[in-house]
Design a protein around this motif. Sequence first.
Motif, short mmCIF file in Angstrom:
data_model
loop_
_atom_site.label_atom_id
_atom_site.label_comp_id
_atom_site.label_asym_id
_atom_site.label_seq_id
_atom_site.Cartn_x
_atom_site.Cartn_y
_atom_site.Cartn_z
N LEU A 81 0.81 -1.21 0.00
CA LEU A 81 0.00 0.00 0.00
C LEU A 81 0.84 1.27 0.00
CD1 LEU A 81 -2.73 -1.06 2.58
CD2 LEU A 81 -2.82 -1.17 0.08
N PHE A 82 1.96 1.25 0.71
CA PHE A 82 2.72 2.48 0.91
C PHE A 82 4.14 2.43 0.35
CE2 PHE A 82 -0.23 2.05 4.51
CZ PHE A 82 -1.06 3.12 4.21
N GLY A 83 4.60 1.28 -0.01
CA GLY A 83 5.98 1.17 -0.47
C GLY A 83 6.05 0.40 -1.76
N THR A 84 7.14 -0.26 -1.94
CA THR A 84 7.30 -1.07 -3.13
C THR A 84 7.36 -2.53 -2.74
OG1 THR A 84 9.69 -0.86 -3.00
CG2 THR A 84 8.54 0.74 -4.37
N VAL A 85 6.63 -3.32 -3.45
CA VAL A 85 6.64 -4.77 -3.27
C VAL A 85 7.16 -5.35 -4.57
CG1 VAL A 85 5.22 -6.81 -2.95
CG2 VAL A 85 4.70 -4.72 -1.70
N PRO A 86 8.14 -6.21 -4.50
CA PRO A 86 8.62 -6.77 -5.77
C PRO A 86 7.53 -7.60 -6.42
CG PRO A 86 9.63 -7.89 -3.89
CD PRO A 86 8.85 -6.74 -3.35
N PRO A 87 7.31 -7.40 -7.71
CA PRO A 87 6.29 -8.19 -8.39
C PRO A 87 6.69 -9.66 -8.42
CG PRO A 87 7.49 -6.83 -9.95
CD PRO A 87 7.98 -6.46 -8.59
N ILE A 88 5.70 -10.51 -8.50
CA ILE A 88 5.93 -11.94 -8.62
C ILE A 88 6.01 -12.22 -10.11
CG2 ILE A 88 4.99 -14.22 -8.12
CD1 ILE A 88 3.45 -12.79 -5.77
N ARG A 89 7.19 -12.66 -10.57
CA ARG A 89 7.42 -12.85 -12.01
C ARG A 89 7.85 -14.27 -12.31
NH1 ARG A 89 10.97 -7.58 -12.30
NH2 ARG A 89 9.34 -6.04 -12.56
N LEU A 90 7.61 -14.66 -13.55
CA LEU A 90 7.99 -15.99 -14.01
C LEU A 90 8.31 -15.90 -15.50
CD1 LEU A 90 8.09 -19.10 -13.50
CD2 LEU A 90 5.70 -19.14 -14.18
N GLN A 91 9.36 -16.58 -15.90
CA GLN A 91 9.70 -16.67 -17.31
C GLN A 91 10.03 -18.12 -17.62
OE1 GLN A 91 12.51 -13.84 -18.95
NE2 GLN A 91 13.31 -15.41 -20.34
N MET A 92 9.51 -18.63 -18.74
CA MET A 92 9.81 -20.01 -19.13
C MET A 92 9.82 -20.13 -20.65
SD MET A 92 6.22 -21.81 -18.13
CE MET A 92 4.92 -20.64 -17.85
N GLU A 93 10.53 -21.12 -21.11
CA GLU A 93 10.53 -21.44 -22.54
C GLU A 93 9.74 -22.72 -22.74
OE1 GLU A 93 13.97 -21.34 -25.00
OE2 GLU A 93 14.77 -19.56 -23.99
N LEU A 94 8.93 -22.75 -23.80
CA LEU A 94 8.13 -23.92 -24.13
C LEU A 94 8.36 -24.29 -25.59
CD1 LEU A 94 4.70 -22.80 -22.61
CD2 LEU A 94 6.36 -24.35 -21.58
N THR A 95 8.38 -25.58 -25.87
CA THR A 95 8.40 -26.07 -27.24
C THR A 95 7.10 -26.80 -27.48
OG1 THR A 95 10.80 -26.28 -27.22
CG2 THR A 95 9.61 -27.50 -28.92
N VAL A 96 6.42 -26.43 -28.56
CA VAL A 96 5.12 -27.01 -28.90
C VAL A 96 5.24 -27.66 -30.27
CG1 VAL A 96 2.67 -26.55 -29.29
CG2 VAL A 96 3.93 -25.21 -27.59
N ALA A 97 4.87 -28.95 -30.35
CA ALA A 97 4.86 -29.67 -31.62
C ALA A 97 3.42 -29.76 -32.11
CB ALA A 97 5.44 -31.06 -31.45
N THR A 98 3.19 -29.37 -33.35
CA THR A 98 1.86 -29.40 -33.95
C THR A 98 1.90 -30.26 -35.20
OG1 THR A 98 1.40 -27.19 -33.10
CG2 THR A 98 -0.02 -28.01 -34.87
N ARG A 99 1.08 -31.29 -35.22
CA ARG A 99 1.07 -32.25 -36.33
C ARG A 99 -0.20 -32.08 -37.15
NH1 ARG A 99 4.03 -35.26 -39.73
NH2 ARG A 99 2.89 -37.08 -40.41
N ASP A 100 -0.03 -31.86 -38.46
CA ASP A 100 -1.14 -31.79 -39.41
C ASP A 100 -1.08 -33.06 -40.24
OD1 ASP A 100 -2.83 -31.35 -41.58
OD2 ASP A 100 -2.32 -29.22 -41.72
N GLU A 101 -1.98 -33.99 -39.97
CA GLU A 101 -1.94 -35.31 -40.65
C GLU A 101 -2.22 -35.18 -42.14
OE1 GLU A 101 -0.77 -38.01 -39.45
OE2 GLU A 101 -0.66 -37.36 -37.37
N GLU A 102 -3.08 -34.25 -42.53
CA GLU A 102 -3.41 -34.09 -43.94
C GLU A 102 -2.19 -33.67 -44.75
OE1 GLU A 102 -6.07 -30.98 -46.39
OE2 GLU A 102 -7.20 -32.18 -44.92
N ARG A 103 -1.40 -32.74 -44.21
CA ARG A 103 -0.20 -32.28 -44.89
C ARG A 103 1.02 -33.15 -44.60
NH1 ARG A 103 1.54 -27.49 -42.80
NH2 ARG A 103 3.07 -27.41 -44.43
N GLN A 104 0.87 -34.07 -43.64
CA GLN A 104 1.99 -34.92 -43.21
C GLN A 104 3.18 -34.05 -42.79
OE1 GLN A 104 2.15 -38.52 -42.99
NE2 GLN A 104 0.01 -37.97 -42.89
#
Length: 173
Positions: A61-84
């Motif tokens: 309320l009156f001062g500074t509070v460090p924000p709660i932060r998060l950073q991450m890397e993600l790998t997502v594989a997407t398969r389209d069967e029609e295009r193989q």
Amino acid sequence: PACLVGLEAVERVLVAAWRAGEADMTTTFSTALQAVTSELRACRLSMVNNKEWQRFNMMSLFGTVPPIRLQMELTVATRDEERQATLLDRWVVCQTLGTRQARKMAQEHKGRLVPFASVAALLSRRELGGAGGGNELVAPELDGSLFSYVFVERTGLPVHLNGWVEVLDDALV
């Protein structure tokens, strides 16, 4: 694939169809996080499960509070069967729980608001099979979207934005 970046508890989505004359459904499209570990699951859920922002803190309320932060890397594989073809997307996701005025406003509304926001940037895309033949696109173009649990609208920004927002009855459209 972008839905997996913002939905903390979802790791895989399958789309299947029944074709005439076939007894079983056939998967036409799938997308899944890669290299999922218990640490990654805990990391993805840490913001949702974090209740620290709800605790009363004079400094918020009156001062500074460090924000709660998060950073991450993600790998997502997407398969389209029609295009193989399979796309491998590498994302960086940054999340934060707000401080000061955002935290105070959320506390005053007794659980209806959560001071949370995240940004997901697509770092690279590699296509395996299909027409791409293994080419890697570094920082491919992305028509970003705004999400609040579900898709809300396109932003035109080169990143996806996600926030826990509440639309009020008297909001202007």
